[in-house]
Design a protein around this motif. Structure first.
Motif, short mmCIF file in Angstrom:
data_model
loop_
_atom_site.label_atom_id
_atom_site.label_comp_id
_atom_site.label_asym_id
_atom_site.label_seq_id
_atom_site.Cartn_x
_atom_site.Cartn_y
_atom_site.Cartn_z
N ASP A 43 1.69 -5.61 10.63
CA ASP A 43 2.27 -6.95 10.54
C ASP A 43 1.45 -7.86 9.63
N VAL A 44 0.21 -7.48 9.37
CA VAL A 44 -0.68 -8.30 8.54
C VAL A 44 -0.64 -7.86 7.08
N ALA A 45 -0.66 -6.56 6.86
CA ALA A 45 -0.70 -6.01 5.50
C ALA A 45 0.20 -4.78 5.40
N PRO A 46 1.51 -4.96 5.48
CA PRO A 46 2.44 -3.82 5.56
C PRO A 46 2.40 -2.88 4.35
N VAL A 47 2.28 -3.43 3.15
CA VAL A 47 2.28 -2.58 1.96
C VAL A 47 1.00 -1.75 1.90
N THR A 48 -0.13 -2.39 2.16
CA THR A 48 -1.42 -1.70 2.14
C THR A 48 -1.47 -0.61 3.20
N VAL A 49 -1.01 -0.91 4.41
CA VAL A 49 -1.04 0.06 5.50
C VAL A 49 -0.23 1.30 5.14
N GLN A 50 0.98 1.11 4.63
CA GLN A 50 1.81 2.27 4.28
C GLN A 50 1.18 3.09 3.15
N HIS A 51 0.54 2.42 2.22
CA HIS A 51 -0.11 3.11 1.10
C HIS A 51 -1.28 3.96 1.59
N ILE A 52 -2.14 3.38 2.43
CA ILE A 52 -3.30 4.11 2.94
C ILE A 52 -2.85 5.27 3.83
N LEU A 53 -1.85 5.05 4.65
CA LEU A 53 -1.35 6.14 5.51
C LEU A 53 -0.75 7.27 4.67
N LYS A 54 -0.06 6.92 3.60
CA LYS A 54 0.51 7.97 2.74
C LYS A 54 -0.61 8.78 2.09
N LEU A 55 -1.65 8.11 1.63
CA LEU A 55 -2.80 8.82 1.07
C LEU A 55 -3.41 9.76 2.11
N GLY A 56 -3.50 9.27 3.35
CA GLY A 56 -4.05 10.10 4.42
C GLY A 56 -3.19 11.31 4.71
N ARG A 57 -1.87 11.12 4.73
CA ARG A 57 -0.95 12.23 4.99
C ARG A 57 -0.99 13.26 3.88
N LEU A 58 -1.24 12.80 2.66
CA LEU A 58 -1.31 13.71 1.51
C LEU A 58 -2.66 14.43 1.43
N GLY A 59 -3.61 14.03 2.28
CA GLY A 59 -4.94 14.64 2.21
C GLY A 59 -5.75 14.14 1.04
N ALA A 60 -5.42 12.97 0.52
CA ALA A 60 -6.07 12.47 -0.68
C ALA A 60 -7.54 12.11 -0.45
N TYR A 61 -7.91 11.79 0.79
CA TYR A 61 -9.30 11.42 1.05
C TYR A 61 -10.19 12.64 1.30
N ASN A 62 -9.61 13.81 1.41
CA ASN A 62 -10.42 15.02 1.62
C ASN A 62 -11.37 15.25 0.45
N SER A 63 -12.63 15.48 0.76
CA SER A 63 -13.72 15.72 -0.20
C SER A 63 -14.16 14.45 -0.92
N ASN A 64 -13.62 13.30 -0.52
CA ASN A 64 -14.07 12.02 -1.06
C ASN A 64 -15.40 11.64 -0.37
N HIS A 65 -15.90 10.43 -0.57
CA HIS A 65 -17.19 10.08 0.02
C HIS A 65 -17.35 8.58 0.17
N PHE A 66 -18.32 8.17 0.99
CA PHE A 66 -18.75 6.78 1.06
C PHE A 66 -19.79 6.59 -0.04
N PHE A 67 -19.42 5.86 -1.08
CA PHE A 67 -20.34 5.71 -2.21
C PHE A 67 -21.29 4.53 -2.02
#
Length: 243
Positions: free
Chosen positions: A65-89
């Protein structure tokens, strides 16, 4: 005695619910952010995203309810496995632990769908939710609409970021990971404080129906069980004292 006989259940249940309410209101930011950003915390979506890192696991909930576009974008990246092998820089104690952009931050190659979503930018969705420990805040360049996939987990309060960066969720489990991150050795490179060793996100996944605040639900279940026990004690006391 007549009052206890007629209203024992109601009295016990009311006291139990009151105790639960007071406990929830006195939680600290390290346990739960309920009420720390707004008088009432924004609604958490049912989805949770989990990062399994080289320092442990951490779970995130989201504010649709606060950031609907951002939430859907981050969740889609998560579902696609896009954060796998990424890192905290970036790990700046008391400030933020920041996840790198998936494009360029991963050690594994990206497939076309991951790259397409990772290269998308999202608009700034600024709100009155405060930047406090555990909050998720979207990274961006000077353009407020330049966020892509990098985001920060707040390690402390940062009021200068309020209404300047998009808050889209918070930590819901794995608080101990934040404590471990604050203990890593760091180095300064330009404006960034960075870990000396790579903090890898080995894998990530999205739980589609987490069902809200599980910790609070467990407390409520325990309270109901305790109430049932107290009711039994009241009934036994009545039987022992009545003629």
């Amino acid at each position: 005695m007549n009052i206890l006989q007629g209203n024992g259940y109601a009295v016990v249940l009311t006291l139990c619910v009151l105790a639960l309410t007071l406990h929830a209101e006195t939680r600290q930011p390290g346990d739960d952010l309920r009420g720390r950003g707004l008088p009432t915390e924004p609604r958490l979506s049912e989805e949770r995203m989990v990062f399994q890192t080289s320092y442990g696991d951490i779970e995130f909930g989201f504010y649709p309810d606060v950031a609907p576009v951002t939430v859907q974008h981050i969740l889609k990246l998560g579902r696609l496995g896009a954060y796998n092998s990424n890192h905290f820089f970036r790990v700046d104690k008391g400030f933020v632990a920041q996840v790198a952009d998936v494009v360029g931050g991963r050690s594994l190659p990206m497939d076309p769908r991951q790259r397409q979503e990772g290269e998308k930018s999202v608009p700034g969705e600024f709100s009155d939710v405060r930047h406090v420990r555990g909050v998720l805040s979207m990274g961006r360049w000077s353009d407020p609409n330049s966020g892509t996939s990098s985001f920060s987990v707040l390690l402390g309060s940062a009021p200068h970021l309020d209404r300047q960066y998009t808050v889209f969720g918070r930590v819901t489990a794995g608080w101990e990971l934040l404590q471990r991150l604050e203990q890593v050795e760091t180095k300064r490179e330009g404006i960034f404080v960075m870990p000396k060793e790579r903090i890898t996100i080995h894998s990530s996944y999205v739980l589609e129906q987490a069902g809200g605040d599980s910790g609070y639900s467990q407390e409520l279940t325990a309270c109901k069980a305790h109430t049932k026990q107290l009711i039994g004690e009241v009934q036994r006391a009545r039987q022992a004292n009545l003629p």
